[in-house]
Write a protein that holds these residues in place. Structure first.
Motif, PDB file in Angstrom:
ATOM      1  N   TYR A  28       0.816  -1.197   0.000  1.00 51.41           N
ATOM      2  CA  TYR A  28       0.000   0.000   0.000  1.00 51.41           C
ATOM      3  C   TYR A  28       0.863   1.266   0.000  1.00 51.41           C
ATOM      4  CZ  TYR A  28      -3.690   3.250   1.256  1.00 51.41           C
ATOM      5  OH  TYR A  28      -4.563   4.294   1.255  1.00 51.41           O
ATOM      6  N   GLU A  46      -3.449  -2.348  -8.331  1.00 50.55           N
ATOM      7  CA  GLU A  46      -2.998  -3.408  -7.443  1.00 50.55           C
ATOM      8  C   GLU A  46      -2.658  -4.665  -8.242  1.00 50.55           C
ATOM      9  OE1 GLU A  46      -5.547  -1.532  -7.045  1.00 50.55           O
ATOM     10  OE2 GLU A  46      -5.325  -0.576  -5.098  1.00 50.55           O
ATOM     11  N   GLY A  47      -3.453  -4.861  -9.289  1.00 46.55           N
ATOM     12  CA  GLY A  47      -3.235  -6.040 -10.132  1.00 46.55           C
ATOM     13  C   GLY A  47      -1.922  -5.964 -10.880  1.00 46.55           C
ATOM     14  N   TYR A  50       1.188  -5.936  -7.213  1.00 41.34           N
ATOM     15  CA  TYR A  50       1.479  -7.129  -6.415  1.00 41.34           C
ATOM     16  C   TYR A  50       2.118  -8.255  -7.221  1.00 41.34           C
ATOM     17  CZ  TYR A  50      -0.591  -4.882  -2.409  1.00 41.34           C
ATOM     18  OH  TYR A  50      -0.832  -4.010  -1.394  1.00 41.34           O
ATOM     19  N   PRO A  51       1.596  -8.553  -8.410  1.00 40.49           N
ATOM     20  CA  PRO A  51       2.310  -9.563  -9.198  1.00 40.49           C
ATOM     21  C   PRO A  51       3.748  -9.150  -9.499  1.00 40.49           C
ATOM     22  CG  PRO A  51       0.119  -9.252 -10.053  1.00 40.49           C
ATOM     23  CD  PRO A  51       0.329  -8.184  -9.031  1.00 40.49           C
ATOM     24  N   HIS A  54       5.802  -9.854  -6.495  1.00 41.12           N
ATOM     25  CA  HIS A  54       6.024 -11.305  -6.377  1.00 41.12           C
ATOM     26  C   HIS A  54       7.060 -11.782  -7.386  1.00 41.12           C
ATOM     27  CE1 HIS A  54       1.977 -12.100  -4.149  1.00 41.12           C
ATOM     28  NE2 HIS A  54       2.647 -11.081  -3.674  1.00 41.12           N
ATOM     29  N   TRP A  66       6.586 -11.071   6.950  1.00 41.06           N
ATOM     30  CA  TRP A  66       5.429 -10.467   7.624  1.00 41.06           C
ATOM     31  C   TRP A  66       5.920  -9.840   8.918  1.00 41.06           C
ATOM     32  CZ3 TRP A  66       0.525 -10.058   5.733  1.00 41.06           C
ATOM     33  CH2 TRP A  66       0.257 -10.772   4.554  1.00 41.06           C
ATOM     34  N   ARG A  73      -1.065  -2.986  11.863  1.00 47.04           N
ATOM     35  CA  ARG A  73      -1.472  -4.327  11.470  1.00 47.04           C
ATOM     36  C   ARG A  73      -0.256  -5.142  11.046  1.00 47.04           C
ATOM     37  NH1 ARG A  73      -5.516  -1.546   8.980  1.00 47.04           N
ATOM     38  NH2 ARG A  73      -4.412  -1.372   7.020  1.00 47.04           N
TER      39      ARG A  73
ATOM     40  N   SER B  30      -1.766 -16.158   1.652  1.00 46.18           N
ATOM     41  CA  SER B  30      -0.868 -15.041   1.924  1.00 46.18           C
ATOM     42  C   SER B  30      -1.192 -13.837   1.038  1.00 46.18           C
ATOM     43  CB  SER B  30       0.568 -15.515   1.707  1.00 46.18           C
ATOM     44  OG  SER B  30       1.414 -14.438   1.503  1.00 46.18           O
ATOM     45  N   ASP B  31      -1.558 -14.095  -0.209  1.00 52.00           N
ATOM     46  CA  ASP B  31      -1.960 -12.987  -1.093  1.00 52.00           C
ATOM     47  C   ASP B  31      -3.198 -12.303  -0.553  1.00 52.00           C
ATOM     48  OD1 ASP B  31       0.054 -13.742  -2.729  1.00 52.00           O
ATOM     49  OD2 ASP B  31      -1.217 -14.884  -4.092  1.00 52.00           O
ATOM     50  N   ASP B  33      -4.105 -12.110   2.507  1.00 49.87           N
ATOM     51  CA  ASP B  33      -3.681 -11.279   3.644  1.00 49.87           C
ATOM     52  C   ASP B  33      -3.137  -9.953   3.143  1.00 49.87           C
ATOM     53  OD1 ASP B  33      -4.327 -13.134   5.507  1.00 49.87           O
ATOM     54  OD2 ASP B  33      -2.307 -13.989   5.669  1.00 49.87           O
ATOM     55  N   GLU B  34      -2.265 -10.054   2.153  1.00 49.74           N
ATOM     56  CA  GLU B  34      -1.599  -8.863   1.637  1.00 49.74           C
ATOM     57  C   GLU B  34      -2.607  -7.899   1.022  1.00 49.74           C
ATOM     58  OE1 GLU B  34       1.358  -9.733  -1.310  1.00 49.74           O
ATOM     59  OE2 GLU B  34       2.558  -8.000  -0.735  1.00 49.74           O
ATOM     60  N   ASP B  37      -4.774  -6.249   3.638  1.00 45.48           N
ATOM     61  CA  ASP B  37      -4.059  -5.149   4.287  1.00 45.48           C
ATOM     62  C   ASP B  37      -4.115  -3.909   3.420  1.00 45.48           C
ATOM     63  OD1 ASP B  37      -2.243  -3.863   6.135  1.00 45.48           O
ATOM     64  OD2 ASP B  37      -0.752  -4.074   4.540  1.00 45.48           O
ATOM     65  N   HIS B  38      -3.946  -4.113   2.128  1.00 46.38           N
ATOM     66  CA  HIS B  38      -4.009  -3.003   1.187  1.00 46.38           C
ATOM     67  C   HIS B  38      -5.384  -2.324   1.238  1.00 46.38           C
ATOM     68  CE1 HIS B  38      -2.614  -0.987  -2.561  1.00 46.38           C
ATOM     69  NE2 HIS B  38      -3.901  -0.788  -2.662  1.00 46.38           N
ATOM     70  N   ARG B  40      -7.532  -2.408   3.608  1.00 40.31           N
ATOM     71  CA  ARG B  40      -7.713  -1.719   4.893  1.00 40.31           C
ATOM     72  C   ARG B  40      -6.993  -0.368   4.887  1.00 40.31           C
ATOM     73  NH1 ARG B  40      -9.761  -4.707   9.226  1.00 40.31           N
ATOM     74  NH2 ARG B  40     -10.159  -6.884   8.686  1.00 40.31           N
ATOM     75  N   GLY B  41      -5.806  -0.356   4.288  1.00 44.65           N
ATOM     76  CA  GLY B  41      -5.068   0.901   4.180  1.00 44.65           C
ATOM     77  C   GLY B  41      -5.867   1.927   3.404  1.00 44.65           C
ATOM     78  N   SER B  42      -6.431   1.462   2.313  1.00 42.94           N
ATOM     79  CA  SER B  42      -7.210   2.319   1.436  1.00 42.94           C
ATOM     80  C   SER B  42      -8.455   2.849   2.153  1.00 42.94           C
ATOM     81  CB  SER B  42      -7.604   1.484   0.221  1.00 42.94           C
ATOM     82  OG  SER B  42      -7.802   2.268  -0.883  1.00 42.94           O
ATOM     83  N   MET B  64      -9.600  -0.923  -6.152  1.00 41.97           N
ATOM     84  CA  MET B  64      -8.790  -2.139  -6.208  1.00 41.97           C
ATOM     85  C   MET B  64      -8.888  -2.784  -7.588  1.00 41.97           C
ATOM     86  SD  MET B  64      -7.547  -3.736  -3.327  1.00 41.97           S
ATOM     87  CE  MET B  64      -6.812  -5.258  -2.942  1.00 41.97           C
ATOM     88  N   LEU B  70      -7.307  -8.785 -11.415  1.00 49.19           N
ATOM     89  CA  LEU B  70      -6.299  -9.030 -10.399  1.00 49.19           C
ATOM     90  C   LEU B  70      -5.832 -10.480 -10.438  1.00 49.19           C
ATOM     91  CD1 LEU B  70      -5.136  -7.246  -8.098  1.00 49.19           C
ATOM     92  CD2 LEU B  70      -6.661  -8.456  -6.559  1.00 49.19           C
ATOM     93  N   GLU B  73      -3.714 -11.325 -13.475  1.00 52.91           N
ATOM     94  CA  GLU B  73      -2.313 -10.926 -13.333  1.00 52.91           C
ATOM     95  C   GLU B  73      -1.558 -11.882 -12.403  1.00 52.91           C
ATOM     96  OE1 GLU B  73      -0.719  -8.760 -15.066  1.00 52.91           O
ATOM     97  OE2 GLU B  73      -2.543  -8.238 -16.145  1.00 52.91           O
ATOM     98  N   PHE B  74      -2.231 -12.259 -11.316  1.00 50.28           N
ATOM     99  CA  PHE B  74      -1.593 -13.199 -10.390  1.00 50.28           C
ATOM    100  C   PHE B  74      -1.359 -14.534 -11.077  1.00 50.28           C
ATOM    101  CE2 PHE B  74      -0.791 -11.915  -6.091  1.00 50.28           C
ATOM    102  CZ  PHE B  74      -1.433 -10.697  -6.002  1.00 50.28           C
ATOM    103  N   GLU B  77       1.701 -14.435 -13.122  1.00 50.70           N
ATOM    104  CA  GLU B  77       2.934 -14.512 -12.352  1.00 50.70           C
ATOM    105  C   GLU B  77       3.092 -15.876 -11.669  1.00 50.70           C
ATOM    106  OE1 GLU B  77       5.626 -13.063 -12.021  1.00 50.70           O
ATOM    107  OE2 GLU B  77       6.347 -14.027 -10.197  1.00 50.70           O
ATOM    108  N   HIS B  78       1.959 -16.424 -11.208  1.00 52.58           N
ATOM    109  CA  HIS B  78       2.037 -17.680 -10.449  1.00 52.58           C
ATOM    110  C   HIS B  78       1.317 -18.788 -11.195  1.00 52.58           C
ATOM    111  CE1 HIS B  78       3.626 -15.717  -6.897  1.00 52.58           C
ATOM    112  NE2 HIS B  78       2.702 -14.790  -7.010  1.00 52.58           N
TER     113      HIS B  78
END
Lengths: 123, 455
Positions: A28, A46-47, A50-51, A54, A66, A73, B30-31, B33-34, B37-38, B40-42, B64, B70, B73-74, B77-78
């Motif tokens: 963020y 974000e899309g 984050y990739p 990673h 973490w 948080r 884990s993604d 979670d990440e 968090d983003h 929540r920040g927003s 978002m 999203l 894109e993930f 990458e994955h």
């Protein structure tokens, strides 16, 4: 004015590595910083971020863990590695070449220098 | 949506959003979670600007971007994540549950492997089954262990456990206490029907957490199909491995024939039954992709095959030759059609409207129905001619049970295809009919042999 997609993609890695060279950070905050640096002109989603993070991690340029800072948080922080530092230096060298070439092609180009070249002394 | 400032409500929205994210196979825990968090920040930033929680949440989610984009894109990458779902090294997140599952499964598989060898201590031969002991009992060495694993996984209550155990005991008693001569028809009938009867007991163990739920029964049908797919795959792999091992040892002058036949095959087979069940349980989401493919592939092929057969009968005016082998063949064919039907229904999205594929299914059911009627017709002729035997009574009963189901299924499918009723009605009919099959199988095992004086 929005920066073209190709240019965003090409500049993404040096920008993220440059921001992380300033200190460890999380998704963020990185996105905020990019917004701030470009005055909102760099359209990162974000899309996209984050990739990218990673991928940089997979390549070994950054590491993540973490952490829970006091009163905050639990967050996934990214940190530049030795290899990432070297990559940043290499990217800067390449970008300098590009900017140098552009300067010669466009004579009065001095005013957009600060935006593209990563700030001095950060790496 | 009403605008409120209740923090609980905001948390609920985060939780809901998270569940939505977690449904995407591209995004790991884990993604999530990440990204949370983003988000929540927003949201935090927006509320600091004076927006209400609700508004802030909506705007933040909107910013978002679409989850589709999203996760695309993930996925880029994955990409390995989309493939690797079957790998059993659960190295992230709370995986202790699956670890204990693995241990319990291994115990059950080992138990099955040991139990299949125990009778050999009592002069029964697994290699040369002269007394028919193994032919009758083979399912009893594998299925109780699979049921035990499922009961454990479901944390089933004592009552269900007791009923399941009792049914296995009853099955074992019928197989071993009835005086079944190796030359009799009854022994064939029991040997072929006991495994199916016991499979329904496994089903009872499977749905022990929702005995009355139609969805759980449908899950069991799905489980059965996928279990079969896994078992076949394990069997193929095991076969290749065995062949290589035998060849390699043969090359150094050691003959593994005895070891393979007496140990590897029987023990491997019964433990594979448990392992396959565990695989389906552990990785429910994965093979789901193959069920629709398989049914899409085989439903048309079966339809064409059955139609060709019926047309040939009509064209030539031939009667079906009614020897015993043929009747069994037709029975098996009908069971296969039904299995295909059930499996494809379980793989189907129940909300999807009627399409071409459903019409094809209707054709398949209709042709199976005609075939069943033909077989039934010749069969009654046979019974009239030779009198009733364990064999033809079993086949006759199975055909009637199937016929009833097929008639009603055809009717419901017709109404569904003509958009008179939702698919759920067919689903409910099939799942309520399951106990009828189970009942008939148990009648064949328990009632028919004494009725025919164990002929």
């Amino acid at each position: 004015m929005r920066v073209a997609k190709d240019l965003v993609a090409a500049s993404a890695t040096p920008i993220v590595l440059g921001i992380l060279a300033d200190g460890d950070s999380y998704g963020y905050a990185i996105l905020q910083r990019i917004n701030e640096l470009s005055g909102g002109e760099l359209d990162w989603t974000e899309g996209f971020l984050y990739p990218l993070l990673h991928r940089l991690e997979r390549l070994g340029h950054v590491e993540s863990d973490w952490r829970t800072a006091t009163g905050e948080r639990r967050r996934k922080y990214y940190r530049l590695t030795e290899q990432g530092l070297a990559e940043l230096a290499e990217q800067r060298r390449q970008w300098a070449t590009v900017v140098e070439a552009l300067k010669q092609v466009w004579p009065s180009v001095g005013d957009f220098n600060p935006l593209i070249i990563p700030r001095e002394g950060t790496a | 949506m009403t605008v409120t400032n209740d923090p609980d409500e905001l948390e609920a929205q985060f939780a809901q959003w998270r569940r939505y994210v977690r449904r995407r196979p591209e995004l790991s825990e884990s993604d999530a979670d990440e990204l949370e968090d983003h988000l929540r920040g927003s949201v935090g930033q927006l509320t600091a600007l004076g927006l209400h929680d609700d508004e802030a949440f909506l705007v933040a989610v909107k910013r978002m971007g679409g989850l589709d984009e999203l996760s695309r894109e993930f996925a880029r990458e994955h990409s390995e994540r989309l493939w690797k779902q079957l790998v059993l090294t659960g190295d992230t997140g709370p995986r202790s549950r699956s670890r204990t599952d693995l241990i319990v499964m291994l115990i059950c598989a080992l138990g099955a492997a040991v139990s299949v060898k125990v009778p050999e201590l009592f002069q029964h031969s697994i290699g040369y089954d002269l007394d028919g002991f193994y032919s009758l009992n083979y399912s009893l060495f594998a299925l109780p262990w699979l049921a035990a694993f499922l009961l454990w996984r479901r944390r089933a209550g004592r009552l269900v456990c007791g009923v399941v155990a009792a049914l296995f005991v009853v099955g074992a008693a019928a197989a071993n206490l009835y005086p079944l001569d190796t030359e009799s028809q009854s022994i064939d009938v029991v040997a072929t029907h006991l495994p199916i009867a016991l499979w329904f007991v496994v089903g009872l163990a499977y749905i022990s957490d929702g005995l009355r739920s139609a969805r759980r029964r449908m899950d069991f049908i799905r489980f059965s199909g996928e279990w079969f797919v896994y078992l076949t795959l394990i069997g193929l792999g095991g076969g290749v491995l065995t062949a290589f091992a035998m060849g390699a040892f043969n090359a150094i002058g050691i003959d593994l024939w005895e070891f393979t036949n007496l140990w590897l095959l029987p023990c491997g087979l019964v433990s594979a039954v448990v392992v396959a069940g565990w695989l389906v349980e552990a990785k429910q989401g994965v093979i789901e992709n193959i069920a629709p493919v398989l049914t899409r592939l085989f439903t048309p092929l079966f339809t064409v095959g059955l139609l060709a057969f019926l047309v040939t009968i009509g064209w030539n005016g031939r009667r079906i030759d009614v020897d015993r082998g043929n009747l069994v063949l037709f029975d098996l064919l009908l069971v296969l059609v039904l299995g295909l039907l059930l499996y494809s229904m379980s793989a189907r999205d129940p909300m999807a409207p009627a399409g071409k594929f459903d019409v094809m299914q209707l054709v398949l059911v209709a042709s199976a129905l005609v075939m069943d009627a033909l077989v039934l017709f010749t069969m009654t002729g046979r019974v009239a001619q030779y009198g009733s035997t364990p064999n033809n009574s079993t086949a006759l009963g199975a055909n009637i049970v199937l016929l009833v189901n097929l008639i009603w299924t055809a009717w419901l499918l017709l109404r569904f295809v003509r958009r008179r009723q939702p698919f759920a009605v067919i689903e409910r009919w099939q799942t309520t009919y399951l106990p009828v099959y189970a009942g008939w199988m148990w009648i064949v095992v328990l009632v028919l042999p004494p009725v025919f004086a164990f002929r």
